[in-house]
Write an enzyme that holds these catalytic residues in place. Structure first.
Site, PDB file in Angstrom:
ATOM      1  N   GLY A 131      -1.378  -9.711   3.889  1.00  0.00           N
ATOM      2  CA  GLY A 131      -1.977 -10.769   2.995  1.00  0.00           C
ATOM      3  C   GLY A 131      -2.309 -10.399   1.559  1.00  0.00           C
ATOM      4  N   ALA A 167      -4.864 -13.436  13.267  1.00  0.00           N
ATOM      5  CA  ALA A 167      -3.240 -13.649  14.565  1.00  0.00           C
ATOM      6  C   ALA A 167      -3.146 -14.554  14.502  1.00  0.00           C
ATOM      7  CB  ALA A 167      -4.238 -12.460  15.732  1.00  0.00           C
ATOM      8  N   GLN A 188     -13.249  -6.419   5.301  1.00  0.00           N
ATOM      9  CA  GLN A 188     -12.509  -5.503   6.143  1.00  0.00           C
ATOM     10  C   GLN A 188     -12.418  -3.823   6.239  1.00  0.00           C
ATOM     11  OE1 GLN A 188      -9.319  -8.064   6.976  1.00  0.00           O
ATOM     12  NE2 GLN A 188     -10.498  -9.827   8.243  1.00  0.00           N
ATOM     13  N   HIS A 228       4.068  -6.407  -4.731  1.00  0.00           N
ATOM     14  CA  HIS A 228       5.108  -7.689  -3.950  1.00  0.00           C
ATOM     15  C   HIS A 228       4.914  -9.033  -5.398  1.00  0.00           C
ATOM     16  CE1 HIS A 228       5.971 -10.243  -0.690  1.00  0.00           C
ATOM     17  NE2 HIS A 228       5.021 -10.626  -0.723  1.00  0.00           N
ATOM     18  N   ASP A 244      10.881  -7.425   0.766  1.00  0.00           N
ATOM     19  CA  ASP A 244      11.447  -7.442  -1.134  1.00  0.00           C
ATOM     20  C   ASP A 244      12.627  -6.589  -0.554  1.00  0.00           C
ATOM     21  OD1 ASP A 244       8.877  -9.124  -1.462  1.00  0.00           O
ATOM     22  OD2 ASP A 244       8.534  -7.042  -1.630  1.00  0.00           O
TER      23      ASP A 244
HETATM   24  P1  NAD Z   1      -2.116 -18.996   7.725  1.00  0.00           P
HETATM   25  O1  NAD Z   1      -2.765 -19.575   6.639  1.00  0.00           O
HETATM   26  O2  NAD Z   1      -0.611 -19.581   8.518  1.00  0.00           O
HETATM   27  O3  NAD Z   1      -2.447 -17.510   8.343  1.00  0.00           O
HETATM   28  C1  NAD Z   1      -3.529 -16.704   8.133  1.00  0.00           C
HETATM   29  C2  NAD Z   1      -4.984 -16.619   9.555  1.00  0.00           C
HETATM   30  O4  NAD Z   1      -5.295 -15.916   8.101  1.00  0.00           O
HETATM   31  C3  NAD Z   1      -5.052 -18.160   9.306  1.00  0.00           C
HETATM   32  O5  NAD Z   1      -5.320 -18.030  10.817  1.00  0.00           O
HETATM   33  C4  NAD Z   1      -6.847 -17.363   9.036  1.00  0.00           C
HETATM   34  O6  NAD Z   1      -7.674 -17.921   9.653  1.00  0.00           O
HETATM   35  C5  NAD Z   1      -7.253 -15.878   9.135  1.00  0.00           C
HETATM   36  N1  NAD Z   1      -7.366 -15.928   8.378  1.00  0.00           N
HETATM   37  C6  NAD Z   1      -7.748 -16.168   7.056  1.00  0.00           C
HETATM   38  N2  NAD Z   1      -9.352 -15.702   6.526  1.00  0.00           N
HETATM   39  C7  NAD Z   1      -9.437 -14.403   7.678  1.00  0.00           C
HETATM   40  C8  NAD Z   1     -10.037 -13.518   7.497  1.00  0.00           C
HETATM   41  N3  NAD Z   1     -11.030 -12.898   6.996  1.00  0.00           N
HETATM   42  N4  NAD Z   1     -10.439 -12.209   9.154  1.00  0.00           N
HETATM   43  C9  NAD Z   1      -9.364 -12.266   9.965  1.00  0.00           C
HETATM   44  N5  NAD Z   1      -8.738 -13.667   9.750  1.00  0.00           N
HETATM   45  C10 NAD Z   1      -8.842 -14.415   8.762  1.00  0.00           C
HETATM   46  O7  NAD Z   1      -1.052 -17.819   6.539  1.00  0.00           O
HETATM   47  P2  NAD Z   1       0.537 -16.829   6.964  1.00  0.00           P
HETATM   48  O8  NAD Z   1       1.622 -17.790   6.690  1.00  0.00           O
HETATM   49  O9  NAD Z   1       0.015 -16.010   8.431  1.00  0.00           O
HETATM   50  O10 NAD Z   1      -0.037 -15.989   5.751  1.00  0.00           O
HETATM   51  C11 NAD Z   1      -0.792 -14.753   5.676  1.00  0.00           C
HETATM   52  C12 NAD Z   1      -1.089 -14.292   4.498  1.00  0.00           C
HETATM   53  O11 NAD Z   1       0.146 -13.181   4.573  1.00  0.00           O
HETATM   54  C13 NAD Z   1      -0.593 -14.854   3.453  1.00  0.00           C
HETATM   55  O12 NAD Z   1      -2.030 -14.251   2.246  1.00  0.00           O
HETATM   56  C14 NAD Z   1       0.471 -14.612   2.332  1.00  0.00           C
HETATM   57  O13 NAD Z   1       0.584 -14.933   1.095  1.00  0.00           O
HETATM   58  C15 NAD Z   1       0.771 -13.583   2.757  1.00  0.00           C
HETATM   59  N6  NAD Z   1       2.070 -12.828   3.024  1.00  0.00           N
HETATM   60  C16 NAD Z   1       2.459 -11.763   2.332  1.00  0.00           C
HETATM   61  C17 NAD Z   1       4.002 -11.358   2.324  1.00  0.00           C
HETATM   62  C18 NAD Z   1       4.422  -9.332   2.095  1.00  0.00           C
HETATM   63  O14 NAD Z   1       5.583  -9.972   2.034  1.00  0.00           O
HETATM   64  N7  NAD Z   1       3.520  -8.969   1.532  1.00  0.00           N
HETATM   65  C19 NAD Z   1       5.113 -12.406   2.942  1.00  0.00           C
HETATM   66  C20 NAD Z   1       4.756 -13.236   3.122  1.00  0.00           C
HETATM   67  C21 NAD Z   1       3.446 -14.386   3.517  1.00  0.00           C
HETATM   68  C1  LMR Z   2       7.099 -14.082   0.502  1.00  0.00           C
HETATM   69  O1  LMR Z   2       7.479 -13.139  -0.202  1.00  0.00           O
HETATM   70  O2  LMR Z   2       7.512 -14.971   1.277  1.00  0.00           O
HETATM   71  C2  LMR Z   2       5.657 -14.254   0.579  1.00  0.00           C
HETATM   72  O3  LMR Z   2       4.621 -12.805  -0.336  1.00  0.00           O
HETATM   73  C3  LMR Z   2       4.920 -15.542   0.577  1.00  0.00           C
HETATM   74  C4  LMR Z   2       4.785 -15.584  -1.188  1.00  0.00           C
HETATM   75  O4  LMR Z   2       3.590 -16.242  -1.380  1.00  0.00           O
HETATM   76  O5  LMR Z   2       5.443 -15.689  -1.536  1.00  0.00           O
END
Ligand code: NAD
Ligand code: LMR
Length: 329
Positions: free
Chosen positions: A130, A13, A113, A186, A159
């Site tokens: 994630g 969060a 989790q 993805h 996407d």
């Molecule tokens: P970030 O590093 O800014 O934040 C991640 C947060 O998760 C941090 O605050 C960290 O402390 C916390 N965290 C890590 N492990 C944890 C755990 N076990 N339990 C609870 N909290 C935990 O990263 P972000 O930019 O918010 O991105 C988060 C994830 O989303 C990344 O894996 C990123 O690649 C992914 N993402 C996916 C998509 C998608 O389209 N599916 C898009 C963007 C980002």
């Molecule tokens: C995205 O598509 O923007 C996220 O999955 C972050 C990344 O690693 O590309």
């Protein structure tokens, strides 16, 4: 009679996506202005203080739809009685990495989790953000014995939104006129299905007759957009990812209008387009309302589309092989 409070847990969060996502969940935008939302923030111990700061800001927005916020570093506490689990918390990739390079670091998060969710919640739907999100969703689902597999999903809505934005620019139309779905992972093998998609009810390929662009720049831009954002911003997408997560939840809650569909990675039923049962695979999906969905069946697939779907299936099978020790049978 007042509506029941919707309880939503957000992992990670205090991260970038969390910072965009939480405010919109609290604002009434997703669950309606007549529905109270209880936010449950899960973070790692070092990020608890930052999560508290975010919670203060959410309170300071004065959203009438916010029932309350709790913050915890225990998954079981954070997931107690929740209706939605938004699995965001995990490491993002850096420049030059593929998303599945994160499997070994992030995969184990979804074991604990998934187990905690199984103990703490019953009537819950899960959205995995994630990365690598399809395979992380698979790990969580396998480790969460007491919740049906169909409750698990992974996010390919970003996407889809990216594909729509590119098509709208090319066709000179509004993104709202476009219906298109993403198939598969993805990742850079995802397939934005421009052959079945439509613009204002007409085939995309009839509106945009430049096939070389559709097969070339369009596909590449959508498939590589995440990397392009990391390259430009030095950080992965955040506000657009949060927005897509809002869309994902909302699209599952709203009955999908006739003739439309959206992208959602869900467990394959084994009877759809040759995708092996159980893989968390993005299909054209329709919501039946209230979170229930169906995979759209019988879309015609050309040899070209079939090959793209096979390639992304192959990649997901390879990811499943890498994490097989993390999957409970
Ligand atoms: P970030 O590093 O800014 O934040 C991640 C947060 O998760 C941090 O605050 C960290 O402390 C916390 N965290 C890590 N492990 C944890 C755990 N076990 N339990 C609870 N909290 C935990 O990263 P972000 O930019 O918010 O991105 C988060 C994830 O989303 C990344 O894996 C990123 O690649 C992914 N993402 C996916 C998509 C998608 O389209 N599916 C898009 C963007 C980002
Ligand atoms: C995205 O598509 O923007 C996220 O999955 C972050 C990344 O690693 O590309």
């Amino acid at each position: 009679m007042s509506k029941p409070i919707v309880k939503v847990a957000i992992t990670g969060a205090a991260g970038q996506i969390g910072y965009s996502l939480l405010f919109r969940l609290a604002s009434g935008e997703v669950f309606g202005r007549d529905t109270q939302v209880q936010l449950s923030l899960l973070e790692l111990p070092p990020a608890m203080k930052a999560a508290e700061g975010t919670a203060m800001e959410i309170e300071d927005c004065g959203f009438p739809t916010l029932a309350g916020i709790n913050i915890s570093d225990s998954a079981e506490t954070a997931f107690s009685g929740i209706n939605w689990a938004l699995f965001v918390g995990s490491k993002p990739r850096g420049p030059g990495m593929e998303r599945n390079d994160l499997i070994r670091d992030n995969g184990p998060i979804f074991i604990s989790q998934g187990k905690a969710l199984s103990r703490a919640a019953k009537d819950v739907r899960i959205v995995t953000v994630g990365n690598p999100c399809n395979t992380n969703a698979l790990i969580a689902q396998h480790n969460c014995r007491d919740i049906p597999a169909t409750r698990f999903s992974a996010m390919t809505m970003l996407d889809e939104n990216r594909a729509k934005a590119q098509l709208a620019k090319k066709a000179g139309c509004n993104v709202g006129d476009i219906n298109i779905a993403i198939w598969g992972n993805h990742s850079s093998t995802m397939f934005p299905d421009f052959e079945n998609g439509t613009i204002a009810g007409k085939r995309i390929t009839d509106v945009i007759t430049d096939r070389a662009w559709l097969e070339g720049d369009f596909m590449k831009t959508v498939q590589q957009r995440g990397a392009a954002i990391i390259e430009a911003r030095g950080k992965s997408s955040a506000a657009s990812a949060a927005s897509a997560c809002i869309d994902h939840v909302w699209r599952l809650l709203e009955t999908t209008p006739k003739g439309k569909y959206f992208s959602c990675a869900v467990p394959s039923d084994g009877n759809s387009y040759g995708v092996p049962a159980g893989l968390i695979f993005s299909f054209p999906t329709r919501s039946l309302g209230d979170g229930k969905y169906e995979i759209v069946k019988d879309l015609p697939l050309s040899d070209y589309s079939q090959k793209k779907i096979e390639a992304t299936t192959k990649e997901l099978l390879a990811e499943r092989e890498v994490v097989k020790e993390l999957l409970v049978k």
